[in-house]
Write an enzyme that holds these catalytic residues in place. Structure first.
Site, PDB file in Angstrom:
ATOM      1  N   ARG A 128       0.073   7.355  -0.421  1.00 48.10           N
ATOM      2  CA  ARG A 128       0.705   8.629  -0.081  1.00 48.10           C
ATOM      3  C   ARG A 128      -0.144   9.337   0.974  1.00 48.10           C
ATOM      4  O   ARG A 128      -1.372   9.256   0.975  1.00 48.10           O
ATOM      5  CB  ARG A 128       0.819   9.537  -1.313  1.00 48.10           C
ATOM      6  N   HIS A 129       0.527  10.055   1.866  1.00 50.74           N
ATOM      7  CA  HIS A 129      -0.162  10.776   2.936  1.00 50.74           C
ATOM      8  C   HIS A 129      -1.095  11.851   2.368  1.00 50.74           C
ATOM      9  O   HIS A 129      -1.032  12.211   1.202  1.00 50.74           O
ATOM     10  CB  HIS A 129       0.861  11.429   3.866  1.00 50.74           C
TER      11      HIS A 129
ATOM     12  N   HIS B  81       5.525   8.891   1.985  1.00 50.36           N
ATOM     13  CA  HIS B  81       5.592   9.915   0.954  1.00 50.36           C
ATOM     14  C   HIS B  81       5.160   9.353  -0.395  1.00 50.36           C
ATOM     15  O   HIS B  81       5.127   8.133  -0.605  1.00 50.36           O
ATOM     16  CB  HIS B  81       7.027  10.433   0.827  1.00 50.36           C
TER      17      HIS B  81
END
Length: 638
Positions: free
Chosen positions: A364-365, A565
């Site tokens: 995830r970012h 995401h």
């Protein structure tokens, strides 16, 4: 040692002396452990070695139930081995992939020979003798082939065992029950009804036809060696959910549990009122301690994963049970009962297969500005004439140029300064992966904004085309081009607006010095994304994208890195693992618990023809929040 314990030990020692040479109990008593806790440790570890029991005692030194006189529950199962077991396990995998998980997946392939029953810890070895006697008595008459007939109903699918072979198996179960009563003073209820090997149970009715087709594909002509295996479980947690820890967790408070990858946690769904969102209260099987734990560090485990295998009697091999101390590597149930030589060969093949094994790391970012400054973040950093300025140090230093100006970022927020720092401190990729010689085939993102470009570059995040480079912040950027795959974009129902999201174009990315692979043809171009798509459409999109990403990489690839995401940790890994999508509500709850830089690592298991979720090669990053501070609110003296 207390007088009562001395008498108990004398009785146990005399009764088992002929079969326990040297006794497993004596080394533990010599170390000062009380008799009842030493016996409890031996029973909990399957009476394999004193070393295993000692390790169990050390792990359970703070277990509040250590002195409770709670015996284990035991059950006897008839289990297939060899080619038949392999075909049944293949059915397990395919039925789960095509028709979702059902009750049969909770336990390994087996025929139940008796109900679960209790046995006092000091009499467990007598139970082993009962198994040996029953096996020796029926060994000569045990069927050389066990006929299996497929039976199907609206909620059950399995093989029935009938005729004279079934009578012999039932006689074996009744003999074991009799011997267990005489030797171990146990009340065992043998199976006297229809013997069956369950393939699927409590499944959706519309899956019946598919399950039947998979079951008919199981070849029954193979000869099979059957084993009677004795297992135990902790009777306190029969109706609990079982979670498996995926990552290490170090407690931040005294009421939290320590987690190590592979730990099993028993969770009572009815006793979660004290837990806040994203947390559960559970009891660790490894330590016996109770406490809070982050739910997103775990996944659901099968019921039999926590069972302990004690002894097994193999029919058609006249081998003394006492010489068969369960030579398999683990006391945990794996559903496989292969000879040691076959296991050694499998280990060698597994080692060879790792040389050309694919793996996928989904990350995830980092932290975004809208997560910190809210939906109105753009108004806080925009001048009246539409230019960007930095009102807080956690805003990025600058933003890339967009063709329509700064407003293009409104629904495509960049990473915050801390988000960039997270990616860099996660140093993560550079130090832990590149430094270890890990070879990447490609880096994929829904848009390049998940990753950091050049060291002096801007801060970005995954909704836009700059994320990949921003979140990587490593040497890979110069070595490997970024492949932008809109097919792994967020579920569009969660995105603001009713139009296709506006991401940076490839031209804008190149102008911002991102190393983009312009020759890559995505599975889903940006124009193919549907606004407000259904949950099933989102899952189908991610599945199709993952199929293309994995299938287009070379066979001898290294790691495929995907930065996107938090939802992709689930939607992009479950297709690889052969798992159906979660229920929509469960999916939404899970995604909310995924922190920045949360990651899942899937590895191809070629010898078993499947993918597995394994421990990520990168450490987690944990830190606290830092609230805004306004000096004008500071009043001296207060």
């Amino acid at each position: 040692m207390a007088a009562g314990e001395t008498q108990l030990y004398a009785k146990v020692s005399n009764k088992l002396k002929s079969r326990s040479s040297p006794s497993l109990l004596e080394p533990l008593l010599a170390m000062g452990f009380p008799v009842h806790t030493a016996l409890k440790a031996l029973a909990a570890t399957g009476r394999k070695t004193a070393e295993e029991a000692l390790a169990w005692l050390h792990d359970h030194c703070n277990d509040p139930s250590l002195d409770d006189p709670i015996p284990q529950e035991y059950a006897l199962f008839l289990c297939p081995t060899g080619p038949l077991l392999e075909k049944l396990q293949e059915f397990w995998r395919e039925s789960k992939r095509q028709c979702a998980k059902n009750r049969a997946h909770e336990v390994f392939p087996h025929v139940t020979l008796c109900d679960f029953f209790t046995c006092e810890d000091q009499k467990v070895e007598c139970l082993y003798e009962a198994l040996k006697r029953a096996g020796d008595r029926l060994l000569g008459s045990f069927p050389t082939a066990v006929p299996l007939a497929l039976h199907s109903s609206i909620s059950y699918l399995g093989f029935f065992v009938s005729g004279s072979p079934a009578d012999v198996i039932r006689e074996f179960a009744m003999t074991f029950a009799t011997e267990a009563s005489l030797l171990a003073d146990c009340s065992v209820k043998p199976c006297t009804k229809q013997l069956h090997l369950t393939l699927a149970h409590k499944f959706y009715p519309h899956h019946q036809r598919t399950l039947e087709q998979l079951a008919r594909a199981i070849p029954l002509g193979h000869s099979c060696q059957w084993t009677a295996a004795l297992y135990s479980r902790d009777m306190r947690f029969v109706h609990y959910q079982t979670l498996r820890a995926l990552f290490q967790y170090k407690p931040q408070n005294v009421d939290e549990l320590t987690l190590s990858p592979g730990d099993y946690i028993f969770v009572d769904p009815t006793q979660q009122d004290e837990a806040s969102e994203g947390w559960v209260i559970g009891i660790s099987q490894r330590t016996g301690c109770r406490g809070f734990l982050p739910e997103n560090y775990t996944d659901r485990a099968s019921e039999s994963d926590t069972w302990v295998k004690h002894r097994m009697y193999t029919f058609s091999l006249a081998t003394d049970l006492n010489s068969r101390k369960d030579g398999e590597a683990s006391s945990r149930c794996s559903g496989e009962f292969l000879p040691q030589t076959a296991r050694s060969l499998s280990s060698l093949q597994a080692l060879q297969a790792t040389v050309a094994r694919k793996s996928v790391l989904v990350v995830r970012h980092g932290e975004r500005v809208d997560q910190i400054f809210g939906k109105a973040w753009l108004q806080q950093c925009s001048t009246p004439d539409g230019k960007y300025y930095r009102p807080d140090l956690n805003f990025p230093c600058s933003l890339p140029r967009r063709s329509r100006g700064i407003k293009d970022f409104e629904n495509d927020p960049p990473l915050s300064s801390c988000g960039i720092f997270q990616s860099r401190i996660a140093g993560m990729f550079e130090d832990c992966l590149v430094g270890k010689g890990t070879r990447y085939w490609t880096v994929v993102s829904e848009s390049a904004l998940c990753l950091p470009p050049q060291p002096s570059a801007v801060c970005r995040r995954p909704n836009s085309s700059w994320k990949v480079s921003e979140n990587l912040e490593l040497k890979l950027e110069k070595k490997i081009k970024i492949r932008v795959e809109p097919g792994i974009f967020e579920w569009t129902k969660w995105e603001a607006g009713k139009t296709t999201p506006t991401l940076m174009s490839l031209e804008e990315l190149k102008e911002a010095n991102f190393n983009i692979d312009t020759d890559y043809r995505p599975a889903f171009p940006l124009s193919a994304l549907m606004p407000a798509e259904s949950y099933q459409e989102y899952m189908d999109r991610c599945t199709a994208s993952m199929v293309q990403i994995v299938n287009t990489c070379p066979q001898d690839t290294g790691v495929i890195l995907i930065v996107s995401h938090g939802s992709t940790l689930d939607s992009c890994t479950r297709p690889l693992l052969g798992l159906p999508p979660r229920e929509c509500g469960d999916f939404a709850q899970l995604v909310r618990k995924i922190p920045s830089l949360g990651m899942c690592f899937c590895e191809e298991n070629k010898e078993e023809g499947k993918w597995e979720l394994v421990n990520p090669p990168v450490k987690t990053l944990t830190h606290g929040a830092n609230a805004a501070f306004n000096w004008r609110n500071w009043i001296s003296g207060n």
